[in-house]
Design a protein around this motif. Structure first.
Motif, PDB file in Angstrom:
ATOM      1  N   SER A 109       0.371  -7.939  -1.601  1.00 43.38           N
ATOM      2  CA  SER A 109       1.524  -7.054  -1.799  1.00 43.38           C
ATOM      3  C   SER A 109       1.501  -5.958  -0.747  1.00 43.38           C
ATOM      4  O   SER A 109       0.441  -5.655  -0.169  1.00 43.38           O
ATOM      5  N   SER A 110       2.647  -5.360  -0.521  1.00 44.05           N
ATOM      6  CA  SER A 110       2.731  -4.267   0.454  1.00 44.05           C
ATOM      7  C   SER A 110       1.874  -3.082   0.032  1.00 44.05           C
ATOM      8  O   SER A 110       1.187  -2.467   0.854  1.00 44.05           O
ATOM      9  N   PHE A 111       1.917  -2.751  -1.258  1.00 45.84           N
ATOM     10  CA  PHE A 111       1.114  -1.637  -1.763  1.00 45.84           C
ATOM     11  C   PHE A 111      -0.367  -1.850  -1.489  1.00 45.84           C
ATOM     12  O   PHE A 111      -1.076  -0.963  -0.995  1.00 45.84           O
ATOM     13  N   ARG A 112      -0.834  -3.044  -1.788  1.00 44.61           N
ATOM     14  CA  ARG A 112      -2.256  -3.367  -1.622  1.00 44.61           C
ATOM     15  C   ARG A 112      -2.642  -3.365  -0.143  1.00 44.61           C
ATOM     16  O   ARG A 112      -3.684  -2.821   0.242  1.00 44.61           O
ATOM     17  N   LEU A 113      -1.805  -3.960   0.685  1.00 41.17           N
ATOM     18  CA  LEU A 113      -2.102  -4.012   2.118  1.00 41.17           C
ATOM     19  C   LEU A 113      -2.151  -2.611   2.713  1.00 41.17           C
ATOM     20  O   LEU A 113      -3.071  -2.270   3.458  1.00 41.17           O
ATOM     21  N   GLU A 114      -1.163  -1.792   2.389  1.00 40.32           N
ATOM     22  CA  GLU A 114      -1.117  -0.433   2.929  1.00 40.32           C
ATOM     23  C   GLU A 114      -2.319   0.385   2.472  1.00 40.32           C
ATOM     24  O   GLU A 114      -2.886   1.170   3.240  1.00 40.32           O
TER      25      GLU A 114
END
Length: 273
Positions: A107-112
Motif C-alpha cells: 500500500s502507499s501508506f506502508r511504502l511511504e
C-alpha cells in the motif's frame, strides 16, 4: 590459509557465543503476530528482548539499548511516530538498528512509511525479494501480502543499489539468503522450506540479526550473514524432530538454545556470490 566455509563458521560461532555472554538488550517495535516468537528467539540465543513501543517511554529507554529492531508488519498511523522516534534516538546514541519492511509494496501508506524509516539510517534492512524490490523502486506493486512473489536472487541488483545508496547492509531472505553492502555479496544457504509455514520466522531472524549486530557493530555485514545462517542451522536441526509446522516452531527454539560449537562450525553454509 583458512578456507571460506571454516572462516564463516568460526565467525558465526563467535557471534552466537558473544550474544550468549553479553546478553545484549534488543528493543523490538514489532507486529502483534510476531512478538512471541521474536522474544523467544532472542531469549534462546542469549539476548534480552524488550517489546517496547510506547512513544512516552522511548526517550528514557532507547538510548540504553544495544540495538533496535523495527518491524512494520501490523503498521498503523499510531505506531509510526514511535518507530521514527526510536530510530532517531538509536542513531543519535550510536546504537545500530535494523528495519524489517514487511509487505513494503502492499500500500502507499506502508511504502511511504518504510521509505521514511530508511531515511533514518538503519544499519541493516532485511526483507524478502518483493519487499526489497518495492523499496528500491519506491513503488506499490502487485502484492501477496507478506509473502514474496520474487526469489531472493531476483533482488540482488536492487539490494546492492539500496545498500550503496543508504550506506547500510541489505539482506534478502529466500531459499538462499542474500547479504550485501553494495559491493560484497554472499549467500547463506541454511534453513528448511517448512519455515514458510510458521508465522514470524522472518521477523524473528531480523531480531537475531539485531542481536548479532549489537555484539559486533563494526562488522554488520558479517553479523547479518551469520545470524541468517545460524537461524537456518537451528531450523535444520529442529526439522529432524518436527512432525509439522507447530512442532518445528517448538524445536526451532530448543535447537537455537542448544547449538554448540561443532554444529555451527560444521553446518554454517555461507559463500561469496
Amino acid at each position: 590459509m583458512e578456507d571460506e566455509s571454516t572462516k564463516w563458521g568460526s565467525t558465526a560461532w563467535t557471534h552466537l557465543s558473544s550474544t550468549r555472554q553479553q546478553s545484549p538488550l534488543i528493543q523490538c517495535i514489532t507486529n502483534f503476530v510476531s512478538m512471541d516468537l521474536m522474544a523467544n528467539t532472542l531469549l534462546s540465543a542469549g539476548a534480552s528482548p524488550a517489546m517496547l513501543h510506547s512513544l512516552q517511554e522511548i526517550p528514557d529507554f532507547t538510548p540504553n539499548i544495544h540495538a533496535l529492531c523495527i518491524n512494520v508488519g501490523t503498521l498503523t498511523s499510531d505506531w509510526l511516530p514511535a518507530m521514527k522516534m526510536a530510530a532517531d534516538f538509536a542513531f543519535k546514541a550510536g546504537k545500530p538498528w535494523v528495519l524489517d519492511p514487511v509487505a513494503a509494496g502492499a500500500s502507499s501508506f506502508r511504502l511511504e512509511a518504510c521509505l521514511e524509516l530508511v531515511k533514518l539510517k538503519p544499519c541493516v534492512i532485511r526483507g524478502n525479494g518483493s519487499e526489497i524490490l518495492a523499496l528500491f523502486m519506491a513503488s506499490v506493486g502487485s502484492s501477496k501480502g507478506v509473502d514474496s512473489t520474487h526469489d531472493s536472487t531476483d533482488a540482488i541488483d536492487a539490494a546492492k543499489a539500496l545498500a550503496e545508496a543508504n550506506g547500510c547492509i541489505v539482506a534478502v531472505s529466500g531459499a538462499t539468503d542474500i547479504v550485501t553492502d553494495g559491493k560484497r555479496v554472499v549467500g547463506a544457504r541454511n534453513g528448511v522450506a517448512m519455515l514458510q509455514k510458521i508465522t514470524a520466522t522472518g521477523c524473528s531472524v531480523t531480531a537475531l540479526i539485531a542481536a548479532f549486530v549489537a555484539v559486533d557493530p563494526v562488522h554488520a555485514f558479517e553479523a547479518t550473514a551469520t545470524a541468517l545462517s545460524v537461524f537456518g542451522v537451528a531450523a535444520e536441526m529442529a526439522m529432524d524432530f518436527a512432525k509439522g509446522p507447530a512442532s518445528l516452531r517448538m524445536h526451532l527454539i530448543d535447537s537455537l538454545h542448544g547449538l554448540d560449537q561443532s554444529t555451527v562450525l560444521s553446518r554454517v553454509n555461507i559463500t561469496s556470490l
